[in-house]
Structures are given as C-alpha cells and as structure tokens.
Design an enzyme around this catalytic site. Structure first.
Site, short mmCIF file in Angstrom:
data_model
loop_
_atom_site.label_atom_id
_atom_site.label_comp_id
_atom_site.label_asym_id
_atom_site.label_seq_id
_atom_site.Cartn_x
_atom_site.Cartn_y
_atom_site.Cartn_z
N GLY A 70 93.76 -9.20 20.33
CA GLY A 70 93.55 -8.09 21.24
C GLY A 70 92.08 -7.79 21.49
N TYR A 134 79.82 -9.80 25.28
CA TYR A 134 81.10 -10.16 24.66
C TYR A 134 80.86 -10.97 23.40
CZ TYR A 134 85.24 -13.06 23.88
OH TYR A 134 86.29 -13.75 23.30
#
Length: 264
Positions: A70, A134
């Site tokens: 996730g 990220y």
C-alpha cells in the site's frame, strides 16, 4: 498462517498477489482505500486509509503476516507521498508492534538506488542514491523498518522491487524484471524461514543482465526461476536500442532519473 494481510490489494500488484498468495493462510485480509469487489470464501475485505492510525490498528489486528504493497506507488506531490509512505508506514509499524509484531514484507523499490550507473553491480549495503521524492520515502521506509527491528525485534523483509510486470517491455527491464511468480515465491520464502531479521532483498528474477547481487540470501532458500533473457529478442524487435548518452542507457533508474519533482 491463520491470517495474512495484503495492503494495497486493489493496485496492479496487489490484484496479482491476491490470487497467487491465496493458499498462504487460512484467511487473507485484503485492504485498500479503493473498493475490492466481492470477497472469496477465504477473504476478508477492509477499506482503510493508511493515514488513519486507528483504522490501521484495526486492519492489522489478528494478522500473522503482512505483505505491505500500500501507499503511494509512483512519483507525485509530496503531500500524498507523506500521507501514504511516511505517516502511513509509521502507522503500520506501530500497529504491528501493538499486535504481536507479525512479520512484514515491505515493498521497497529499486528507486532507492536508481542514480547508480548500469555498469555497476550492487550488493545489499550500498548507500542510497534515490531519484525522487517517492524514492526518498522508500529510503525512509527501510530506515523505519530497521529501527523497529533493532528496538523491538520487528522482522521485515526490505524488498527492493525492480519491474514486477507480466514480462519486460524495454531494454532496462531486461535487467530489472521480477516475474509475478518469482515475487510470490519470494514472499512464501520470507514467511517460511524460521528467522528473518531485517534483510535487504533485491526484487529481481534470475536475469542474465541483472545488476543486483542476492548472494547474501542463501539462508533464505529463495531461488528465482524466471529470466528476462527469454524476452530479449522481442524487446529488441519492438523497442529501439537507446543511445549510450541517454539516461535510460546510463542509469539503473533509466528515464526515471529525469523525472521532475512535483511542486503542487
């Protein structure tokens, strides 16, 4: 296991692992912010925002193992990365600590080292060279997992996933490809081994052109079976060979190294 939790189960990789890991536990708890369809007899469905600490604690409760897919999965605005991959990951590890420390497979990323040149072969201890925000969040995730292991004994596999797709589709992926089958067998090995610790694992198949060294993992009993080399001729026919001056041919992250940082 009695109950395995898969987070990010509505995502591309989560949907694949939902099927491939079905036999790994009596019950598979699938969690995501998005809808997950109709549960099979062995499944439990949970809608959960990782930024909601109470909801994450309830999601983790009663689970023997966690496959954490996730959070934000690509470069994007920093607010979303923080919510899913920093605050959300902290919530997950706190929930694990409060609920018996179930073993975790953490989906880290090759983006943590993407600025290394393709000519360099990497072991598990190289310094981070992230290619974006990220990637930085995945560096944070690995550090957080290590801290929870050192302080609390929380075992976590830090899997730096390369290109986990049905098959490689460009020249870079001939080195970074991880087949779905090899990823599933890696997860099985992580939950099978008696003692795990907190190892870095390169998430790649047995590619002839691979850049990453997993020889430190003999104790894990995982041997990837697939090889991107079988797709080389098809890639060469479909995709032009990039020039040696291009990022896609210079860096292990390829064109991702050139991606802009999102400002909004």
């Amino acid at each position: 296991m009695e109950r395995l939790l898969i987070t990010g189960a509505a995502g591309q990789l989560g949907r694949v692992m939902r099927t491939k890991l079905a036999g790994l536990a009596d019950t598979v708890r699938l969690a995501d912010r998005a809808g997950l369809g109709t549960p099979a007899d062995h499944e439990e469905l949970v809608q959960c925002d990782l930024a909601d600490a109470q909801a994450v604690n309830a999601m983790v409760a009663g689970c023997d193992g966690i496959v954490h897919l996730g959070g934000a999965s690509t470069e994007g605005p920093f607010e979303g990365i923080v919510r899913g991959n920093i605050s959300g990951l902290y919530n997950l590890f706190e929930a694990a600590r409060a609920n018996g420390r179930p073993r975790i497979v953490f989906a880290s990323s090759n983006h943590t080292i993407d600025c290394y040149p393709q000519a360099e072969r990497l072991g598990p201890d190289v310094p981070f060279r992230p290619d974006g925000l990220y990637a930085v969040s995945k560096c944070f995730g690995e550090a957080l997992a290590r801290m929870y292991f050192e302080k609390f004994g929380q075992e976590t596999a830090l899997v730096r996933i390369g290109s986990c797709t049905p098959e490689p589709t460009n020249h870079r992926m001939l080195s970074t490809w991880l087949s779905h089958e090899d990823f599933a067998s890696l997860i099985e090995a992580v939950f099978r081994v008696p003692v795990l610790g907190c190892p870095v694992i390169w998430g790649a198949s047995a590619n002839d052109a691979g850049w990453w060294d997993n020889t430190h993992l003999g104790w894990l009993g995982w041997k990837p079976r697939d090889n991107a080399e079988h797709f080389r001729a098809g890639v060469a026919e479909a995709v032009p060979q990039p020039g040696s001056d291009k990022s896609i041919a210079r860096f292990q992250g390829g064109a991702y190294v050139d991606n802009p940082i999102f400002k909004e």
